[in-house]
Design a protein around this motif. Structure first.
Motif, PDB file in Angstrom:
ATOM      1  N   UNK A 166    -100.854 -12.361  29.931  1.00  0.00           N
ATOM      2  CA  UNK A 166    -101.134 -13.141  31.120  1.00  0.00           C
ATOM      3  C   UNK A 166    -102.618 -13.048  31.459  1.00  0.00           C
ATOM      4  N   UNK A 167    -103.057 -13.984  32.243  1.00  0.00           N
ATOM      5  CA  UNK A 167    -104.406 -13.909  32.784  1.00  0.00           C
ATOM      6  C   UNK A 167    -104.331 -13.050  34.036  1.00  0.00           C
ATOM      7  N   UNK A 168    -105.160 -12.044  34.107  1.00  0.00           N
ATOM      8  CA  UNK A 168    -105.186 -11.157  35.263  1.00  0.00           C
ATOM      9  C   UNK A 168    -106.542 -11.270  35.939  1.00  0.00           C
ATOM     10  N   UNK A 169    -106.512 -11.488  37.236  1.00  0.00           N
ATOM     11  CA  UNK A 169    -107.741 -11.581  38.016  1.00  0.00           C
ATOM     12  C   UNK A 169    -107.651 -10.563  39.139  1.00  0.00           C
ATOM     13  N   UNK A 170    -108.611  -9.661  39.183  1.00  0.00           N
ATOM     14  CA  UNK A 170    -108.676  -8.702  40.275  1.00  0.00           C
ATOM     15  C   UNK A 170    -109.752  -9.184  41.230  1.00  0.00           C
ATOM     16  N   UNK A 171    -109.377  -9.299  42.495  1.00  0.00           N
ATOM     17  CA  UNK A 171    -110.350  -9.823  43.455  1.00  0.00           C
ATOM     18  C   UNK A 171    -110.135  -9.208  44.825  1.00  0.00           C
ATOM     19  N   UNK A 172    -111.074  -9.472  45.675  1.00  0.00           N
ATOM     20  CA  UNK A 172    -111.020  -9.011  47.056  1.00  0.00           C
ATOM     21  C   UNK A 172    -111.286 -10.232  47.932  1.00  0.00           C
ATOM     22  N   UNK A 173    -110.504 -11.259  47.743  1.00  0.00           N
ATOM     23  CA  UNK A 173    -110.735 -12.526  48.435  1.00  0.00           C
ATOM     24  C   UNK A 173    -109.694 -12.684  49.533  1.00  0.00           C
ATOM     25  N   UNK A 174    -109.968 -12.122  50.679  1.00  0.00           N
ATOM     26  CA  UNK A 174    -108.984 -12.156  51.764  1.00  0.00           C
ATOM     27  C   UNK A 174    -108.753 -13.577  52.272  1.00  0.00           C
ATOM     28  N   UNK A 224     -97.832 -17.716  40.101  1.00  0.00           N
ATOM     29  CA  UNK A 224     -98.876 -16.764  40.469  1.00  0.00           C
ATOM     30  C   UNK A 224     -98.226 -15.578  41.144  1.00  0.00           C
ATOM     31  N   UNK A 225     -98.529 -14.392  40.660  1.00  0.00           N
ATOM     32  CA  UNK A 225     -98.010 -13.167  41.264  1.00  0.00           C
ATOM     33  C   UNK A 225     -99.190 -12.352  41.775  1.00  0.00           C
ATOM     34  N   UNK A 226     -99.071 -11.857  42.984  1.00  0.00           N
ATOM     35  CA  UNK A 226    -100.129 -11.050  43.589  1.00  0.00           C
ATOM     36  C   UNK A 226     -99.540  -9.744  44.091  1.00  0.00           C
ATOM     37  N   UNK A 227    -100.385  -8.748  44.109  1.00  0.00           N
ATOM     38  CA  UNK A 227    -100.005  -7.440  44.621  1.00  0.00           C
ATOM     39  C   UNK A 227    -101.067  -7.008  45.611  1.00  0.00           C
ATOM     40  N   UNK A 228    -100.654  -6.561  46.763  1.00  0.00           N
ATOM     41  CA  UNK A 228    -101.584  -6.015  47.735  1.00  0.00           C
ATOM     42  C   UNK A 228    -101.552  -4.503  47.581  1.00  0.00           C
ATOM     43  N   UNK A 229    -102.491  -3.983  46.839  1.00  0.00           N
ATOM     44  CA  UNK A 229    -102.509  -2.553  46.518  1.00  0.00           C
ATOM     45  C   UNK A 229    -102.721  -1.666  47.732  1.00  0.00           C
TER      46      UNK A 229
END
Length: 140
Positions: free
Chosen positions: A66-74, A127-132
């Motif tokens: 999968x394409x993984x994008x790590x971001x801090x885009x609130x 699209x799957x997101x995780x709020x760490x």
């Protein structure tokens, strides 16, 4: 091997990938067991004694790159996901049962960790997101 987790030194059929050779072997017996590992790892662990059904189910898991994008885009997260408790979307009664105590708890503790966004224009994309910040204690 499944390439996710090395075998222990006590796995007799894999001398190349053994882990801690100084570990002391200990045998324990259980009525039930929950394996919190990937399907292919569970299949490898159960291999010598797995039932036909276990082999079939665990062998059916498919993995993909999968394409993984790590971001801090609130701003992005606020635009596309429900990040905070919204009393307008809370259910006050469910099957005739008052839900006010659940809503009060949610108002103070609503911390979603896992989000899914579907793309109606392309049903093959998800699209799957995780709020760490909600499940990793080292984050404030």
């Amino acid at each position: 091997p499944d390439a996710h987790n090395p075998n222990s030194v006590h796995v007799p059929y894999d001398d190349e990938h053994n882990a801690d050779s100084d570990a002391q072997e200990k045998e324990e017996h259980y009525d039930e067991l929950v394996l919190c590992v990937l399907a292919d790892t569970a299949k490898r662990i159960l291999e010598p004694t797995a039932s036909f059904r276990e082999k079939k189910v665990l062998g059916s898991a498919k993995f993909s790159d999968d394409i993984t994008v790590t971001h801090w885009d609130s701003d992005y997260m606020h635009k596309h996901y429900e990040n905070f408790y919204d009393p307008d979307k809370a259910v006050t009664k469910l099957s005739g049962i008052d839900q006010s105590s659940r809503n009060q708890m949610a108002e103070k503790n609503f911390k979603p960790m896992y989000y899914i966004k579907m793309y109606p224009s392309d049903r093959s994309k998800l699209e799957m997101c995780f709020d760490c910040t909600n499940y990793q204690s080292q984050f404030p």
